[in-house]
Scaffold this motif. Structure first.
Motif, PDB file in Angstrom:
ATOM      1  N   PRO A   1       3.881  -4.968  11.165  1.00 18.47           N
ATOM      2  CA  PRO A   1       4.701  -3.688  10.079  1.00 18.47           C
ATOM      3  C   PRO A   1       3.750  -3.145   9.477  1.00 18.47           C
ATOM      4  CG  PRO A   1       5.232  -5.957   9.694  1.00 18.47           C
ATOM      5  CD  PRO A   1       4.352  -6.237  10.835  1.00 18.47           C
ATOM      6  N   GLU A   2       2.181  -3.584   8.970  1.00 19.24           N
ATOM      7  CA  GLU A   2       1.225  -2.278   8.870  1.00 19.24           C
ATOM      8  C   GLU A   2       1.219  -1.494   9.904  1.00 19.24           C
ATOM      9  OE1 GLU A   2       1.098  -5.821   8.903  1.00 19.24           O
ATOM     10  OE2 GLU A   2       1.139  -6.985   6.981  1.00 19.24           O
ATOM     11  N   LYS A   3       0.711  -1.845  11.071  1.00 17.91           N
ATOM     12  CA  LYS A   3       0.556  -0.821  11.934  1.00 17.91           C
ATOM     13  C   LYS A   3       1.674  -0.069  12.128  1.00 17.91           C
ATOM     14  CE  LYS A   3      -3.225  -1.663  13.885  1.00 17.91           C
ATOM     15  NZ  LYS A   3      -4.907  -0.504  13.352  1.00 17.91           N
ATOM     16  N   LEU A   4       2.855  -0.103  11.877  1.00 20.86           N
ATOM     17  CA  LEU A   4       4.354  -0.023  12.032  1.00 20.86           C
ATOM     18  C   LEU A   4       4.463   1.852  11.118  1.00 20.86           C
ATOM     19  CD1 LEU A   4       7.216   0.789  13.599  1.00 20.86           C
ATOM     20  CD2 LEU A   4       7.642  -0.892  12.509  1.00 20.86           C
ATOM     21  N   LEU A   5       3.828   1.332  10.087  1.00 21.92           N
ATOM     22  CA  LEU A   5       3.966   1.819   8.663  1.00 21.92           C
ATOM     23  C   LEU A   5       2.830   2.916   9.138  1.00 21.92           C
ATOM     24  CD1 LEU A   5       4.372   0.005   5.227  1.00 21.92           C
ATOM     25  CD2 LEU A   5       5.988   1.973   6.131  1.00 21.92           C
TER      26      LEU A   5
ATOM     27  N   LEU B   1       4.114   9.531   3.884  1.00 20.26           N
ATOM     28  CA  LEU B   1       2.866   9.989   3.366  1.00 20.26           C
ATOM     29  C   LEU B   1       1.622   9.282   4.044  1.00 20.26           C
ATOM     30  CD1 LEU B   1       4.383  11.811  -0.563  1.00 20.26           C
ATOM     31  CD2 LEU B   1       4.955  12.655   2.550  1.00 20.26           C
ATOM     32  N   SER B   2       1.847   8.812   2.956  1.00 21.89           N
ATOM     33  CA  SER B   2       0.226   7.535   3.507  1.00 21.89           C
ATOM     34  C   SER B   2       0.434   6.151   3.194  1.00 21.89           C
ATOM     35  CB  SER B   2      -1.029   7.952   2.364  1.00 21.89           C
ATOM     36  OG  SER B   2      -1.589   7.085   1.686  1.00 21.89           O
ATOM     37  N   VAL B   3      -0.167   5.731   3.254  1.00 24.00           N
ATOM     38  CA  VAL B   3      -0.037   3.772   3.552  1.00 24.00           C
ATOM     39  C   VAL B   3      -1.517   3.691   3.028  1.00 24.00           C
ATOM     40  CG1 VAL B   3       1.217   3.276   5.834  1.00 24.00           C
ATOM     41  CG2 VAL B   3      -1.023   2.999   5.799  1.00 24.00           C
TER      42      VAL B   3
ATOM     43  N   GLY C   1      -1.280   1.387   0.265  1.00 30.86           N
ATOM     44  CA  GLY C   1      -0.143   0.960  -0.592  1.00 30.86           C
ATOM     45  C   GLY C   1       0.862   2.312   0.457  1.00 30.86           C
ATOM     46  N   VAL C   2       1.575   1.805   0.135  1.00 28.51           N
ATOM     47  CA  VAL C   2       2.836   2.909   1.300  1.00 28.51           C
ATOM     48  C   VAL C   2       3.157   3.765  -0.528  1.00 28.51           C
ATOM     49  CG1 VAL C   2       4.427   1.950   0.919  1.00 28.51           C
ATOM     50  CG2 VAL C   2       4.946   3.004   1.972  1.00 28.51           C
ATOM     51  N   VAL C   3       3.220   5.122   0.308  1.00 34.53           N
ATOM     52  CA  VAL C   3       3.894   6.394  -0.450  1.00 34.53           C
ATOM     53  C   VAL C   3       4.699   6.987   0.347  1.00 34.53           C
ATOM     54  CG1 VAL C   3       2.762   8.363  -1.578  1.00 34.53           C
ATOM     55  CG2 VAL C   3       1.076   6.551  -1.622  1.00 34.53           C
ATOM     56  N   LEU C   4       5.742   7.233  -0.045  1.00 31.11           N
ATOM     57  CA  LEU C   4       7.151   7.727   0.756  1.00 31.11           C
ATOM     58  C   LEU C   4       7.862   8.954  -0.407  1.00 31.11           C
ATOM     59  CD1 LEU C   4       9.192   4.580   0.684  1.00 31.11           C
ATOM     60  CD2 LEU C   4       7.733   5.967   3.044  1.00 31.11           C
TER      61      LEU C   4
ATOM     62  N   THR D   1       5.694   4.601  -5.103  1.00 27.90           N
ATOM     63  CA  THR D   1       4.426   4.742  -4.534  1.00 27.90           C
ATOM     64  C   THR D   1       4.583   2.992  -4.043  1.00 27.90           C
ATOM     65  OG1 THR D   1       4.247   3.341  -6.558  1.00 27.90           O
ATOM     66  CG2 THR D   1       3.089   5.892  -6.057  1.00 27.90           C
ATOM     67  N   ALA D   2       5.566   2.479  -4.179  1.00 25.98           N
ATOM     68  CA  ALA D   2       6.508   1.379  -3.688  1.00 25.98           C
ATOM     69  C   ALA D   2       7.389   1.631  -2.944  1.00 25.98           C
ATOM     70  CB  ALA D   2       6.024   0.394  -4.628  1.00 25.98           C
ATOM     71  N   SER D   3       8.527   1.379  -2.113  1.00 22.91           N
ATOM     72  CA  SER D   3       9.029   1.000  -0.742  1.00 22.91           C
ATOM     73  C   SER D   3      10.173  -0.142  -2.125  1.00 22.91           C
ATOM     74  CB  SER D   3       9.223   0.318   0.134  1.00 22.91           C
ATOM     75  OG  SER D   3      10.762   0.522   0.686  1.00 22.91           O
ATOM     76  N   PRO D   4      11.559   1.176  -2.181  1.00 18.24           N
ATOM     77  CA  PRO D   4      11.870   0.672  -3.132  1.00 18.24           C
ATOM     78  C   PRO D   4      13.077  -0.497  -2.358  1.00 18.24           C
ATOM     79  CG  PRO D   4      13.023   2.796  -2.939  1.00 18.24           C
ATOM     80  CD  PRO D   4      11.827   3.073  -2.691  1.00 18.24           C
ATOM     81  N   GLY D   5      13.332  -0.542  -1.619  1.00 18.77           N
ATOM     82  CA  GLY D   5      14.032  -0.855  -0.300  1.00 18.77           C
ATOM     83  C   GLY D   5      13.213  -1.518   0.842  1.00 18.77           C
ATOM     84  N   ARG D   6      14.231  -1.466   2.153  1.00 14.59           N
ATOM     85  CA  ARG D   6      13.768  -1.906   3.079  1.00 14.59           C
ATOM     86  C   ARG D   6      13.608  -1.061   4.216  1.00 14.59           C
ATOM     87  NH1 ARG D   6      19.207  -4.306   4.113  1.00 14.59           N
ATOM     88  NH2 ARG D   6      18.681  -3.194   6.095  1.00 14.59           N
TER      89      ARG D   6
END
Length: 490
Positions: A119-123, A151-153, A156-159, A167-172
């Motif tokens: 999951p981390e590499k996929l992001l 935009l960035s991982v 933490g993920v940035v969408l 700055t955090a995923s609101p869902g799947r």
């Protein structure tokens, strides 16, 4: 002739696959290059463990192994893109060697893909790409899908979702595809040219880390401590990232300074040595300046597994037990040391690694653990020691601990400085034995400089130019005294 006329003429003769004439005219020469590649690039052929017909592993002492992986491969005449899946995750790709039976195959390029799908590499590989974010209304159960850009991982993920930054995923997070540079398993992709088509057998050989072995020995002393039974085990650890099924296993004992060219050849060409007297689960032969052990049956070494396989078994090996004191007086050759504290003897058990002793197999370095049954027949641990690589016909000497019932106290009875470089001194050593049977005590002294024994109550043996050895008998539940005098010149 113009480019447009040339393309119109070419299109009439042979349409370019998956590319319209209008696209060619729009994109220009770059499109022609892409179209040509689309026609000539071979489809990837996956070669998995299901295609494996055999595997052999030679493991060295220093986190190094040689893997010889044999698999069936389908070849096409011309270019082939062969993806060997489930190779070692710690392979050294620069050492890879491909040999194919029945076809002339020339390797043009190879790529080792060890960036595994998580999951981390996929992001991480999706930075800058579009994904979908699915949120669920827990009250109604309704799902809402939004398009987002990763935009960035970093940390933490940035969408970017619509006109907002999250700055955090609101869902799947849902991905449309797996990025092409991610693999589920370690894979070596080989771009090769074959002179013919058809099924063939290929052997992929390479060096890798992540595979290690160590020898362990379990010895049981007889009640009279005159013999021992010994079993040798090989402990294998596989952290290489893949499983080796029904592998032919070989182990090299010896400290390899660097990988010699000879080791990339077939190991079976070495000359076998005579079979030893011990019952062997492994056969042994010489290899270069090392010893090669071959397991006499195939074995599976699973990923992230430690397993043990039998190395040897020998019964009734004659042993000698020794009570030893070393350098009780060594500090007193140049000054007065007076009386020393009482100390306990060090206990050694030794045997000869030869046919007569029911062994005779070159022993890889490892740990020997010794047990003995008590009066109730319960096995008790009595000590362990490490041994180095031990050739046939060499002695094995194990230090097992300190003897509780055998002690000694040294006393300097004379000290005289004859000159600036000459000293004379005398010593008396009191030995005590609380055991119910007599013992033989060994005294070792390292005498510096040029020395001469002036007197001694037991005859010494010169181990080397500066080491002396005496044997003293001590009666059961009794004591004995030993004395000697020495002149030392520096």
């Amino acid at each position: 002739m113009s480019l447009r006329s040339s393309l119109l003429r070419a299109s009439a003769l042979k349409p370019v696959a998956a590319l319209s004439l209008a696209a060619i005219l729009l994109l220009g020469p770059a499109a022609i290059s892409s179209a040509a590649w689309a026609e000539t690039a071979p489809a990837e052929t996956q070669v998995s463990l299901d295609d494996q017909t055999g595997v052999a592993i030679t493991i060295y002492n220093q986190d190094l192994a040689l893997v010889r992986d044999q698999r069936k491969i389908p070849l096409t005449a011309g270019l082939n893109d062969l993806a060997f899946i489930d190779v070692s995750g710690q392979m050294r790709p620069e050492t890879a060697l491909l040999r194919v039976d029945g076809a002339k195959v020339t390797v043009r390029e190879q790529n080792f893909n060890f960036d595994l799908l998580t999951p981390e590499k996929l992001l991480e590989k999706s930075v800058g790409r579009k994904v979908r974010v699915i949120t669920t209304n827990y009250a109604t159960g309704a799902e809402t899908t939004e398009e987002a850009t990763v935009l960035s991982v970093a940390g933490g993920v940035v969408l970017k979702i619509g006109d907002r930054i999250e700055t955090a995923s609101p869902g799947r997070i849902v991905f449309d595809e797996v990025p092409p540079n991610l693999r589920a398993r370690p894979t070596l992709v080989i771009d090769a040219d074959s002179d013919k088509a058809g099924d063939a057998t290929a052997q992929l050989s390479y060096l890798t880390g992540g595979l290690s072995w160590a020898a362990d020995y379990v010895a049981s002393l007889s009640p009279d401590e005159k013999t021992l039974d010994i079993d040798g085990w090989v402990t294998l650890t596989n952290q290489s990232g893949t499983t080796y099924r029904d592998a032919k296993l070989q182990l090299v004992a010896g400290d390899v300074h660097r990988v010699q060219q000879e080791m990339m050849k077939d190991m079976t060409v070495a000359t076998a040595m005579p079979a030893p007297a011990a019952e062997q689960a492994m056969s042994e032969q010489s290899l270069f300046e090392y010893h090669l052990y071959t397991l006499n049956r195939p074995t599976t070494i699973a990923e992230n597994q430690t397993k043990q396989v039998a190395l040897l078994s020998a019964a009734s090996v004659p042993v000698e037990k020794e009570f030893r004191f070393t350098d009780l007086t060594a500090r007193g050759y140049t000054y007065d040391i007076g009386e020393q504290e009482r100390v306990n003897a060090t206990v050694y058990v030794s045997f000869v690694n030869d046919d007569k002793s029911h062994l005779g197999l070159p022993l890889p370095k490892g740990t020997v653990r010794v047990y003995k049954a008590d009066n109730d027949g319960q096995v008790q641990f009595v000590g362990e020691d490490a041994i180095d690589h031990t050739p046939k016909n060499e002695d094995v000497r194990l230090t097992l601990g300190q003897a509780f019932d055998v002690t000694a106290r040294a006393r300097q009875t004379k000290y005289e400085k004859i000159s600036d470089s000459v000293y004379e001194s005398a010593y008396e050593i009191e030995l005590k034995n609380a055991k119910k049977e007599p013992v033989t005590v060994v005294l070792i002294e390292d005498v510096p400089g040029t020395w001469k024994i002036l007197s001694e109550s037991a005859k010494h043996e010169e181990v080397n130019s500066n080491r002396l050895r005496w044997e003293v008998q001590v009666p059961a539940e009794g004591s004995a005294k030993f004395s000697y005098a020495v002149r030392v010149r520096y």
